[in-house]
Design a protein around this motif. Structure first.
Motif, PDB file in Angstrom:
ATOM      1  N   GLY A   1      39.297  46.336  44.338  1.00 27.79           N
ATOM      2  CA  GLY A   1      38.381  46.583  45.459  1.00 27.79           C
ATOM      3  C   GLY A   1      38.280  45.309  46.291  1.00 27.79           C
ATOM      4  O   GLY A   1      38.149  44.221  45.735  1.00 27.79           O
ATOM      5  N   VAL A   2      38.361  45.463  47.610  1.00 28.97           N
ATOM      6  CA  VAL A   2      38.302  44.270  48.468  1.00 28.97           C
ATOM      7  C   VAL A   2      36.964  43.559  48.296  1.00 28.97           C
ATOM      8  O   VAL A   2      36.895  42.331  48.291  1.00 28.97           O
ATOM      9  N   ALA A   3      35.897  44.319  48.136  1.00 29.50           N
ATOM     10  CA  ALA A   3      34.581  43.705  47.937  1.00 29.50           C
ATOM     11  C   ALA A   3      34.494  43.180  46.504  1.00 29.50           C
ATOM     12  O   ALA A   3      34.611  43.933  45.540  1.00 29.50           O
TER      13      ALA A   3
ATOM     14  N   ALA B   1      34.588  26.726  48.421  1.00 27.54           N
ATOM     15  CA  ALA B   1      35.046  28.115  48.225  1.00 27.54           C
ATOM     16  C   ALA B   1      34.841  28.894  49.515  1.00 27.54           C
ATOM     17  O   ALA B   1      34.339  28.344  50.507  1.00 27.54           O
ATOM     18  N   CYS B   2      35.205  30.160  49.505  1.00 30.02           N
ATOM     19  CA  CYS B   2      35.010  31.044  50.665  1.00 30.02           C
ATOM     20  C   CYS B   2      34.288  32.321  50.232  1.00 30.02           C
ATOM     21  O   CYS B   2      34.454  32.772  49.091  1.00 30.02           O
ATOM     22  N   GLY B   3      33.567  32.916  51.149  1.00 31.86           N
ATOM     23  CA  GLY B   3      32.993  34.254  50.962  1.00 31.86           C
ATOM     24  C   GLY B   3      32.123  34.360  49.722  1.00 31.86           C
ATOM     25  O   GLY B   3      31.237  33.536  49.471  1.00 31.86           O
ATOM     26  N   THR B   4      32.406  35.393  48.948  1.00 33.57           N
ATOM     27  CA  THR B   4      31.630  35.640  47.739  1.00 33.57           C
ATOM     28  C   THR B   4      31.703  34.453  46.776  1.00 33.57           C
ATOM     29  O   THR B   4      30.702  34.079  46.146  1.00 33.57           O
TER      30      THR B   4
HETATM   31  C1  AGP Z   1      34.216  39.261  48.883  1.00 36.76           C
HETATM   32  O1  AGP Z   1      33.664  40.526  48.747  1.00 36.76           O
HETATM   33  C2  AGP Z   1      35.223  39.100  49.906  1.00 36.76           C
HETATM   34  N1  AGP Z   1      36.225  40.054  49.859  1.00 36.76           N
HETATM   35  C3  AGP Z   1      35.622  37.677  50.271  1.00 36.76           C
HETATM   36  O2  AGP Z   1      34.490  37.066  50.784  1.00 36.76           O
HETATM   37  C4  AGP Z   1      36.238  36.773  49.187  1.00 36.76           C
HETATM   38  O3  AGP Z   1      35.275  36.441  48.236  1.00 36.76           O
HETATM   39  C5  AGP Z   1      36.807  35.513  49.861  1.00 36.76           C
HETATM   40  O4  AGP Z   1      37.836  35.879  50.732  1.00 36.76           O
HETATM   41  C6  AGP Z   1      37.308  34.485  48.869  1.00 36.76           C
HETATM   42  O5  AGP Z   1      38.355  34.963  48.096  1.00 36.76           O
HETATM   43  P1  AGP Z   1      38.796  34.238  46.756  1.00 36.76           P
HETATM   44  O6  AGP Z   1      37.644  34.279  45.816  1.00 36.76           O
HETATM   45  O7  AGP Z   1      39.984  35.008  46.281  1.00 36.76           O
HETATM   46  O8  AGP Z   1      39.152  32.813  47.131  1.00 36.76           O
END
Ligand code: AGP
Length: 608
Positions: A400-402, A301-304
């Protein structure tokens, strides 16, 4: 990322396109633009900054017309500027909007320049407009011209194109970036995300990779697949009402989404638990056998979403006894991973369209995994369609982007996965965790009741430039997530460490100016954590501790304590996420940053 919206209707489409852009603004927002066909001519407005700037131009000089395309941009090639904003035109004959990256554009651009085409932007997209003009001049129709043009494009794209030679027609194409068709009554639409069109329809066709679509007057829709065959794609009804896409009484989407967590956690659990046990079939009819044969799990996965995967590693190893690797997709996709027999591949994504995660899944499918599972919030997204199994997180649209509610519902889904794998392997039922899951929405409500106190606490951060987050065990990823939230929306530099790692370096950063935030649930690492906090106190650090009400950590000089209700140890990571979200939110509000659309970020990262 960039957002596309297009319409062919029996009425003026300016308002539909503008509303669509507002709803897509979360994807990218450095500039926007719109082209409408009016009396046989393409008329265009473009504006730097938010969609509101475009709206102002439209107020002053409306663009009436019954077909049009529009775009909100997140810059990749060329700085944010009016000239680089979409739509891009070729000699006022063709207009194009694009989401994605054309990798071979430089080569194409040189060839077009040699043929006399003049470029007015620094974008990769402009080559598409000129290529289309070239094909149309050779006598092709818009659909055939688009088909020929996309066959020569490398990289990723979702496109919307229109031309004066075929009024009342918009052609779309999808390869690597999302595009949906909105099905109306005698009208049809295209968009990057169904949310953009909920004001006009709740019926959508999710295009497949390589699809080309033509929408025409009277709502006619024709789709051709990557091999040039005409195909019928199913029409899906959007599950969530339009209300989910508005802020309601809240000042920001992020705050609304934080407060929706009790409700969406209930939705994520609904129909997936019996009195004492999890229903393994929630993951699909084949899940029982697959989980029984699963000997390892790789989570990508990525990010959050990656942070959710890190929490799941603690859970799956402890409660299901299955070894787990968790990795960010952008690294995994370029490694040569060793895949032991019996390994299940799991992706986590809110959007289901994240380019790195999708590429990782496609790569994984060439390796010998026993199966692929997507845990995702968007039904019909690429990740869901391309995985063997999927489990929806039911968080509803997250604007929300976050990421907030998408994260906690991913955690719920991952605990369901943990219990399901454990059950399929014949391990004892975890009735106490099931009961704790059922009481989680009520506990979340209690924690949200601390919002006022957390708002007061946030004042201590308004002037800070740095912060440290500490956690142990499954709360280390929660500390990582807390730090990411603070960075994303308040622009305060924040780092997270496993608390035991402090003395191996980061302790050097601690002085009376450094705020240190820690989560202290009542678990078997509590005493260890308390010692780590003493290390901070001894160096004069300012401690902010979110602690279980029973652990006996109290306010004292240099320590501010926020007490949380008792929760089953397994689910504490879920509950302790909420105060960290609120803290970031209130700090950002105090600092006056753009909470829902922080600078440089996009909600759905559909390019590499
Ligand atoms: C989280 O606050 C971010 N905006 C970012 O890290 C996000 O979680 C990440 O880009 C992964 O996105 P997704 O869950 O849609 O794959």
């Amino acid at each position: 990322m960039c957002g596309i919206v297009a319409a062919v209707a029996q009425r003026n489409v300016q308002g539909i396109l503008l509303e669509g852009l507002k709803r897509l603004e979360y994807r990218g927002y450095d500039s926007s633009g719109m082209t409408v066909l009016n009396n046989g001519s393409l008329t265009r407005h473009r504006a730097l900054g938010k969609v509101a700037a475009l709206a102002e131009q439209l107020d002053n000089a409306p663009l009436p017309g019954m077909s049009g395309i529009a775009h909100t941009r997140w810059a990749t090639h060329g700085k944010p500027s009016e000239a680089n904003a979409h739509p891009h035109h070729s000699s006022d004959q063709v207009a194009v909007v694009h989401n994605g990256i054309i990798e071979n554009y430089e080569h194409i651009k040189q060839a077009l320049q040699a043929n006399g085409y003049t470029f007015t932007s620094e974008t990769d997209t402009e080559v598409i407009a000129h290529l289309l003009a070239d094909k149309l001049n050779s006598g092709l129709g818009l659909f055939e011209a688009t088909q020929e043009v996309v066959s020569g494009l490398g990289g990723a794209y979702a496109l919307g194109v229109m031309s004066v030679v075929e009024p009342g027609v918009v052609v779309g194409a999808r390869q690597g970036s999302p595009l949906v068709v909105g099905v109306g009554i005698d009208e049809a639409f295209l968009a990057s995300d169904p949310l953009a069109l909920l004001q006009v329809t709740d019926r959508f066709i999710y295009l497949e990779e390589g699809d080309l679509v033509e929408i025409r007057e009277q709502g006619a829709i024709q789709i051709v697949d990557r091999d040039g065959h005409q195909v019928e794609r199913p029409v899906h009804t959007f599950e969530h009402g339009d209300g989910a896409a508005s802020k309601g009484e809240y000042r920001h989407y992020m705050l609304k989404e934080i407060f929706e967590q009790p409700e969406v956690i209930s939705a994520a659990l609904e129909g997936r638990l019996s009195t004492n046990s999890v229903l393994v079939e929630s993951f699909g009819p084949e899940a029982q056998v697959l989980f029984q044969n699963t000997r390892q799990i790789h989570i990508i996965a990525c990010g959050t979403s990656y942070h959710a995967g890190l929490v799941a590693r603690y859970w799956l190893e402890r409660y299901a006894g299955v070894p787990v690797q968790v990795e960010v997709a952008s690294e995994y996709r370029y490694r040569h991973p060793v895949v032991p027999d019996g390994t299940l591949f799991v992706t986590l994504s809110q959007s289901g369209e994240t380019a790195d995660t999708l590429a990782a899944l496609r790569f994984a499918k060439t390796l010998h995994y026993v199966g692929t599972l997507a845990i995702c919030n968007v039904p019909g997204s690429s990740l869901v369609r391309e995985s063997d199994m999927s489990l929806m997180t039911h968080a509803g649209p997250e604007i929300g982007v976050a990421s907030t509610k998408a994260f906690t519902t991913q955690l719920v889904a991952l605990m369901l996965l943990t219990l399901s794998v454990s059950k399929a392997k014949g391990q004892p039922e975890r009735a106490e965790i099931v009961a704790a899951l059922q009481s989680l929405p009520a506990l979340c409500k209690q924690v949200l009741g601390l919002a006022g106190q957390i708002e007061t606490l946030s004042q201590a951060f308004a002037e800070k430039h740095h912060a440290l987050f500490l956690g142990r065990g499954a709360h280390y990823p929660i500390a990582l997530e807390g730090a990411l939230k603070l960075k994303e929306i308040s622009y305060i530099h924040a780092e997270a460490y496993p608390a035991g790692e402090l003395k191996h370096g980061p302790l050097a950063l601690v002085d009376s100016e450094m705020p240190v935030i820690s989560v202290a649930p009542n678990d078997d690492l509590l005493e260890k954590l308390k010692s780590n906090l003493q290390e901070v106190r001894a160096r004069g650090g300012q401690l902010f501790v979110f602690a279980d009400q029973a652990v006996g950590i109290n306010d004292q000089d240099g320590i501010r304590v926020m007490k949380l209700p008792h929760v089953h140890e397994a689910l504490a990571p879920l509950l302790y996420t909420l105060p960290l979200q609120l803290l970031s939110y209130y700090v950002a509000v105090l600092k006056g940053t753009d909470v829902d659309q922080p600078r440089n970020l996009a909600k759905s990262v559909t390019v590499e």
